[in-house]
Design a protein around this motif. Structure first.
Motif, short mmCIF file in Angstrom:
data_model
loop_
_atom_site.label_atom_id
_atom_site.label_comp_id
_atom_site.label_asym_id
_atom_site.label_seq_id
_atom_site.Cartn_x
_atom_site.Cartn_y
_atom_site.Cartn_z
N ALA A 50 0.84 -1.19 0.00
CA ALA A 50 0.00 0.00 0.00
C ALA A 50 0.88 1.24 0.00
N GLY A 51 0.39 2.30 -0.64
CA GLY A 51 1.14 3.55 -0.65
C GLY A 51 1.64 3.90 -2.03
N TRP A 52 2.48 4.95 -2.08
CA TRP A 52 2.99 5.47 -3.34
C TRP A 52 4.50 5.25 -3.41
N TYR A 53 4.97 4.79 -4.59
CA TYR A 53 6.37 4.44 -4.75
C TYR A 53 6.89 4.93 -6.09
N PRO A 54 8.20 5.20 -6.18
CA PRO A 54 8.79 5.53 -7.49
C PRO A 54 8.82 4.31 -8.40
N VAL A 55 8.99 4.56 -9.70
CA VAL A 55 8.99 3.49 -10.70
C VAL A 55 10.37 3.39 -11.32
N LEU A 56 10.88 2.17 -11.42
CA LEU A 56 12.15 1.90 -12.10
C LEU A 56 11.84 1.13 -13.37
N TYR A 57 12.36 1.60 -14.51
CA TYR A 57 12.08 0.96 -15.79
C TYR A 57 13.36 0.35 -16.34
N GLY A 58 13.26 -0.84 -16.92
CA GLY A 58 14.42 -1.47 -17.53
C GLY A 58 14.04 -2.21 -18.79
N GLU A 59 14.83 -2.07 -19.85
CA GLU A 59 14.63 -2.85 -21.07
C GLU A 59 15.22 -4.24 -20.87
N ASP A 60 14.96 -5.12 -21.85
CA ASP A 60 15.38 -6.52 -21.72
C ASP A 60 16.85 -6.66 -21.35
N GLY A 61 17.72 -6.08 -22.18
CA GLY A 61 19.14 -6.29 -21.97
C GLY A 61 19.73 -5.48 -20.84
N GLU A 62 18.97 -4.54 -20.30
CA GLU A 62 19.50 -3.65 -19.27
C GLU A 62 19.10 -4.07 -17.86
#
Length: 359
Positions: free
Chosen positions: A166-178
């Motif tokens: 529950a709550g608000w969190y930052p988002v981390l994005y990653g592509e396949d190879g990364e």
């Protein structure tokens, strides 16, 4: 019937399972009454596969036995790409023998889509079935502090045993190879991790790095094919079309996101019926002038029975043209009670020419 994967039991349950009330999976998902297409039919099951493969000899022997037993329909959820001509294809020859005896032979189109000419079991006298989506979803919503409409996804997580953050969190994005790089160098616990990297690696990452949740992005053109990855925190699957929005969330440290796991929704926003991304497509490589496959049936996230050895007994979701095939086989069995003397070709024609047209 394969007690390890439950594949054979699942097929039999779809074709002819009895009515069972108040069934669900994973803590209440898809709750309702389950039944097969022909719930009072008698089922003859012939084992042709082991954990290694399905041998031609076993398949031919089983088909001969089925013809000898005078079954009303043969359901064949085994895909095979055969490069020989029809007169050298032993399964095609056996299917022709069944057809001569008046027994429809219903087969799966294979799961090698979405490219052209990926259909398997493309023999003209077989009734070849592709897989389509259904209008039921286990809906999840990812909302961001930027406002606007939430990102809709689906999940298979058991809410009763999952720690939904529950709550608000930052988002981390990653592509396949990364992904391995971004996890090892940039990961901070209690984030939402969005990636095109699916399967077991993402489940292991969620557990290892104690992420608040993970968002798995579908491949382009693919339909939702749900899995229960089993970690302590949820993994939500979203459409490839949402990739840029997720990238935008991750690019700004000020943007936060929250996740809500909803209930099972019927008539949902998930497009249905459409051809599943994995479903084999025509035309046939061996005979491009012959229209194959013949028909589409439900084959994505199909809820049916599984054997006692399965971890989610007695029901579970599976996807594939294997699951679409017994939907048609069960209907053929019902149809033959009305028209017992119709030929396999006439039955297939009746189905194909009266089906709804969709793409």
């Amino acid at each position: 019937m394969d007690v390890a994967s439950g594949h054979g039991t699942h097929m039999a349950s779809i074709a002819a399972g009895s009515f069972v009330n108040n069934v669900s999976v994973n803590g209440g998902l898809a709750n309702g009454t389950a039944s097969g297409m022909a719930p009072w039919a008698h089922v003859a099951i012939y084992k042709v596969c082991d954990y290694r493969a399905c041998s031609d000899d076993a398949v031919i022997h089983a088909m001969d036995e089925a013809v000898h037993d005078d079954v009303d329909v043969i359901s064949f959820s085994i895909s095979q790409e055969v490069k020989t001509t029809y007169d050298r294809d032993v399964v095609a020859i056996a299917a022709y023998s069944a057809m001569e005896k008046g027994i429809p032979f219903v087969v799966c189109a294979g799961n090698q889509g979405p490219g052209a000419s990926t259909v398997e079991n493309d023999v003209p006298w077989m009734f070849t079935v592709g897989a389509g989506t259904v209008d039921r979803s286990m809906e999840a919503k990812l909302q961001s502090t930027t406002g606007g409409n939430p990102i809709l996804g689906q999940y298979m997580t058991n809410r009763k045993r999952t720690q939904v953050a529950a709550g608000w969190y930052p988002v981390l994005y990653g592509e396949d190879g990364e992904c391995r790089y971004c996890l090892s160098r940039k990961w901070k616990s209690r984030r939402f991790f969005a990636t095109r990297w699916g399967g077991n690696p993402i489940a292991e990452a969620v557990t290892k790095y104690k992420a608040a949740a993970a968002v798995s992005i579908q491949q382009p053109g693919y339909t939702f094919d749900l899995y229960d990855y089993g970690p302590a925190r949820p993994i939500v699957q979203v459409s490839y079309d949402e990739r840029e929005r997720l990238k935008g969330y991750a690019s700004s440290p000020a943007v936060m996101a929250s996740l809500e796991l909803g209930d099972t929704v019927l008539g949902s926003s998930i497009p249905a019926p459409i051809v599943a991304g994995f479903s084999g497509r025509g035309p046939s490589k061996r005979s491009p002038g012959i229209l194959k496959l013949d028909i589409m049936a439900p084959g994505v996230n199909i809820f049916a029975g599984v054997p006692d050895a399965h971890p989610y007994t007695p029901f579970d979701f599976m996807s594939g043209t294997s699951m679409a095939t017994p939907h048609v086989s069960g209907l053929v069995a019902l149809f033959r009670t009305l028209q017992p003397h119709w030929s396999p070709a006439a039955i297939r024609s009746a189905f194909v020419t009266t089906a709804d047209v969709d793409t």
